[in-house]
Design a protein around this motif. Structure first.
Motif, short mmCIF file in Angstrom:
data_model
loop_
_atom_site.label_atom_id
_atom_site.label_comp_id
_atom_site.label_asym_id
_atom_site.label_seq_id
_atom_site.Cartn_x
_atom_site.Cartn_y
_atom_site.Cartn_z
N GLY A 10 7.95 -30.08 -54.79
CA GLY A 10 8.75 -30.97 -53.93
C GLY A 10 8.29 -32.41 -53.98
O GLY A 10 8.03 -32.99 -55.05
N SER B 83 5.50 -33.67 -53.19
CA SER B 83 4.17 -33.81 -53.80
C SER B 83 4.28 -33.84 -55.32
O SER B 83 3.48 -34.48 -56.01
CB SER B 83 3.24 -32.68 -53.37
OG SER B 83 3.00 -32.77 -51.99
N ILE C 140 -1.65 -31.05 -56.00
CA ILE C 140 -1.27 -32.05 -55.01
C ILE C 140 -0.47 -31.33 -53.93
O ILE C 140 0.60 -30.79 -54.21
CB ILE C 140 -0.38 -33.16 -55.63
CG1 ILE C 140 -0.84 -33.54 -57.06
CG2 ILE C 140 -0.29 -34.39 -54.72
CD1 ILE C 140 -2.25 -33.98 -57.19
N THR C 141 -0.98 -31.29 -52.72
CA THR C 141 -0.31 -30.55 -51.66
C THR C 141 -0.67 -31.10 -50.29
O THR C 141 -1.84 -31.06 -49.90
CB THR C 141 -0.60 -29.03 -51.75
OG1 THR C 141 -0.17 -28.39 -50.55
CG2 THR C 141 -2.05 -28.69 -52.01
N THR D 22 1.70 -23.63 -55.18
CA THR D 22 0.61 -24.52 -55.60
C THR D 22 -0.74 -23.78 -55.57
O THR D 22 -1.58 -23.97 -56.44
CB THR D 22 0.58 -25.78 -54.71
OG1 THR D 22 1.92 -26.31 -54.66
CG2 THR D 22 -0.36 -26.84 -55.22
N ALA E 8 10.24 -33.43 -43.32
CA ALA E 8 10.30 -34.25 -44.54
C ALA E 8 9.01 -35.05 -44.68
O ALA E 8 8.63 -35.80 -43.78
CB ALA E 8 11.50 -35.18 -44.47
N ALA E 9 8.35 -34.89 -45.82
CA ALA E 9 7.09 -35.61 -46.04
C ALA E 9 7.37 -37.10 -46.21
O ALA E 9 8.29 -37.48 -46.95
CB ALA E 9 6.42 -35.06 -47.29
N LEU F 41 15.71 -36.86 -52.87
CA LEU F 41 15.28 -35.64 -52.15
C LEU F 41 15.30 -35.88 -50.65
O LEU F 41 15.81 -35.07 -49.87
CB LEU F 41 13.87 -35.22 -52.61
CG LEU F 41 13.25 -34.04 -51.84
CD1 LEU F 41 14.05 -32.76 -52.04
CD2 LEU F 41 11.80 -33.81 -52.26
N VAL G 296 5.56 -24.18 -47.03
CA VAL G 296 6.27 -23.06 -47.68
C VAL G 296 5.23 -22.09 -48.23
O VAL G 296 4.71 -22.26 -49.32
CB VAL G 296 7.21 -23.58 -48.80
CG1 VAL G 296 8.04 -22.43 -49.36
CG2 VAL G 296 8.13 -24.67 -48.26
#
Ligand code: F6R
Length: 629
Positions: free
Chosen positions: A324, A326, A370-371, A379, A423-424, A505, A626
């Motif tokens: 996503g 990340s 990357i998370t 991941t 949403a990041a 996104l 997730v």
């Protein structure tokens, strides 16, 4: 303009969010009030918590890893109603030391008579700890905070005698004079019927009650009890008793105005913003600053990570795995690191990497996961697979002691603070900051070039803030326009292609507009068939080596009737000849342009979703973390 980390503007610190602290002094049972207040600011941190209650000349400490509810469940009725009228509490977002009972606040001095809760980061705690250890102090935690009660004890010479407010205040002041970094603290001392609070670069307020007073990091902690609020200012130290509040700054008493708050608790939790997402976008300058501060001291970058991989140094490369947002950060990271360090970087979607016949030489490739959450199942699987290949692994994450940190050999924290909106946003920008630091750290460029880049990197909190302050109104206007459409394209090139993908996104996940991110030169290879006057194109037009070509692409897009909104630098007049509307962002060199462009696109997604009346913080069908494949 040169911009030094040592001369950090005040406004950045007013927005810092990490950990929540509270204090109560009055005539009521303190423990239930403190627990309720902590619950109200759990959004500031939720990995461990604790309370310290002064009870009839004695004291009680309750703390544990986990949430406030978990702590509450383990308190017996008698402890809950123990008679203590003074207490302090803390809810933690771990920075130094993992989320465990021993690292949870409050922290005590050696005698267990001074308790401290702290929000912030003490940068020089290691040297202070060594000094205190050499003087015989014993430490039980890995935190930076624990040095504070020990320092107060050390400076409080007459501690064996009866204590009074003035002595305690002086002892706290003396202790604070040793600290560099940021702090908001509340101090409780056995034998004293009050609390001492102090702030430096971290927020702190006093809630004024009737024969009782409250102290907290943030207004929602106390709003159920009182709406009379005093905002402490930088350098303030306050002695708070049930009938009095004394505030001093620079050695002299100061008066701080009491304000009447008219927000609801819901408003207050979001710092007055309507949604966590908007609040978190506004925390992007702070996330950049905190991430820089974590690894950059003056001109030196230090991750505390061993980057060596076995084998031939010439063959060394990095493989990033992520999902996503990340993943888009990683795509941008690839370009940043390759540009600055000339180290080859490959990026893979974790979910694809896990089931592909990947050719990977574990002796030459370092794998970075990357998370934000550190818990994304795909991941984590990718990390495990990389280890099976024999690769050295690094987790780049926001959450202390998350699963990714336990699997990877090494961890780099992004220091964005808790991210609540699904949403990041601020975590994405903090991930980019890590890649700039990594690129510079791994580079072999001449010192003068390195310093030039570093100076520009240090300006990024300011640049991000400028977008928030100066571009927001214009972005709202364009969001109103965009909100009427059902399809949109986002295009960019080079280092800004991943930013276009991130913009698309963000728009689709919170506004439900179908948005596609594309390389600007790729539309003509198929998607042109979709372009009409009903498909607006948002184009990132940063002046770099692809600028002329991208302007050419705009001509082609406009010829197909699609309206174009450009994200372009201040002062770029050329762009106006090619597009319909322009969102202006501050000028940077091309490699740093993802920072202002990201802030602009996050705002654009937010305001578009708002104009469409969407459920912004919890978009349909999505979860923050997730944990299934
Ligand atoms: C989108 C978003 C997601 C996450 C993705 C990975 O705004 O937040 O796409 O980026 O689920 O999550 P982390 O970074 O926690 O591994």
């Amino acid at each position: 303009m040169p911009y030094s980390l040592l001369a950090i503007p005040q406004w950045l610190f007013l927005k810092g969010k990490m950990c929540g602290i509270v204090g109560y002094v009055g005539e009521r049972e303190a423990l239930p009030i403190i627990l309720e207040s902590l619950k109200r600011i759990e959004y500031r941190g939720y990995d461990s918590c604790g309370v310290f209650v002064l009870e009839n000349g004695d004291s009680k400490l309750h703390k544990d890893a986990g949430t406030i509810d978990h702590l509450k469940e383990n308190l017996s009725e008698s402890e809950y109603l123990g008679g203590g009228k003074i207490a302090i509490g803390h809810t933690r977002w771990a920075t130094h030391g993992g989320p465990s009972k021993k690292n949870a606040h409050p922290h005590l001095d050696g005698k267990g008579e001074i308790a401290v809760v702290h929000n912030g980061i003490i940068e020089n705690f290691q040297s202070i700890k060594e000094m205190l250890l050499s003087q015989g102090c014993e430490f039980v935690s890995e935190t930076d905070t624990e040095v504070i009660p020990h320092l107060i004890n050390r400076s409080f010479k007459k501690f064996d005698q009866a204590v009074n407010a003035a002595q305690i205040k002086e002892a706290v002041k003396e202790a604070l004079s040793h600290l560099t970094g940021s702090y908001a603290i509340i101090v409780a001392v056995k034998g004293f019927d009050g609390l001492v609070a102090a702030r430096n670069e971290s927020p702190l307020i006093i809630g004024v009650g009737d024969r009782e007073n409250f102290i907290a990091s943030d207004v929602p902690a106390v709003l159920e009890q009182t709406n009379r609020i005093i905002y402490l200012e930088e350098g303030d130290i306050a002695v708070v008793e049930k009938d009095s509040i004394y505030i001093e700054n620079g050695g002299a008493e100061v008066k701080r105005e009491e304000k009447l708050i008219e927000w609801t608790i819901g408003d207050a939790e979001k710092g007055g913003y309507e949604h966590f997402m908007l609040k978190e976008i506004h925390e992007e300058p702070r996330a950049i600053m905190d991430t820089l501060r974590g690894y950059l001291v003056e001109e030196e970058i230090n991750f505390g990570v061993d980057f060596k991989v076995e084998g031939d140094a010439k063959g060394k490369s990095i493989l990033m795995v992520a999902c996503g947002t990340s993943y888009y950060a990683a795509m941008c990271g690839k370009q940043i690191i390759e540009n600055l360090a000339k180290v080859p970087v490959q990026v893979e979607l974790a979910s694809e990497f896990n089931y592909s016949d990947f050719v990977l030489d574990g002796t030459k490739v370092m794998v970075m996961a990357i998370t934000q959450s550190g818990e994304t199942a795909d991941t984590l699987m990718a990390l495990k697979k990389a280890k099976r290949y024999g690769c050295k692994t690094v987790a780049i994450t926001n959450v202390l002691d998350s699963s990714a940190t336990r699997i990877a050999d090494e961890t780099i924290y992004i220091r964005a603070g808790p991210e609540i909106g699904v949403a990041a946003t601020k975590s994405f920008i903090a991930q980019l900051v890590i890649f700039y630091l990594l690129g510079l750290f791994l580079s072999k460029m001449p010192a003068s070039e390195f310093l030039e880049h570093l100076e520009e990197l240090k300006r990024m909190p300011q640049i991000a803030q400028m977008v928030l302050d100066e571009a927001d109104i214009n972005i709202r206007k364009h969001a109103g326009y965009l909100s009427k459409y059902e399809h949109a394209f986002f295009v960019g090139r080079g280092v800004n292609l991943p930013i276009a993908l991130e913009g698309a996104l963000k728009l689709k996940e919170i506004s439900y507009i179908h948005a596609e991110g594309y390389a600007a030169g790729e539309l003509k290879h198929g998607p042109f068939a979709l372009l009409t006057e009903d498909t607006p194109v948002i184009a990132i037009l940063t002046p770099d080596n692809t600028y002329e070509k991208t302007l050419g692409n705009m001509k082609e897009i406009k010829a197909r009737g699609a309206p174009v909104i450009a994200i372009a630098e201040e002062g770029d007049e050329e762009v106006e000849k090619y597009v319909d509307e322009v969102i202006r962002v501050p000028e940077t060199s091309a490699i740093f342009s993802p920072i202002p462009n990201t802030v602009a696109l996050h705002l654009l997604a937010y305001w578009t979703a708002k104009a469409r009346g969407c459920e912004i913080d919890k978009p349909r069908n999505l979860a923050k973390s997730v944990t299934v494949e």
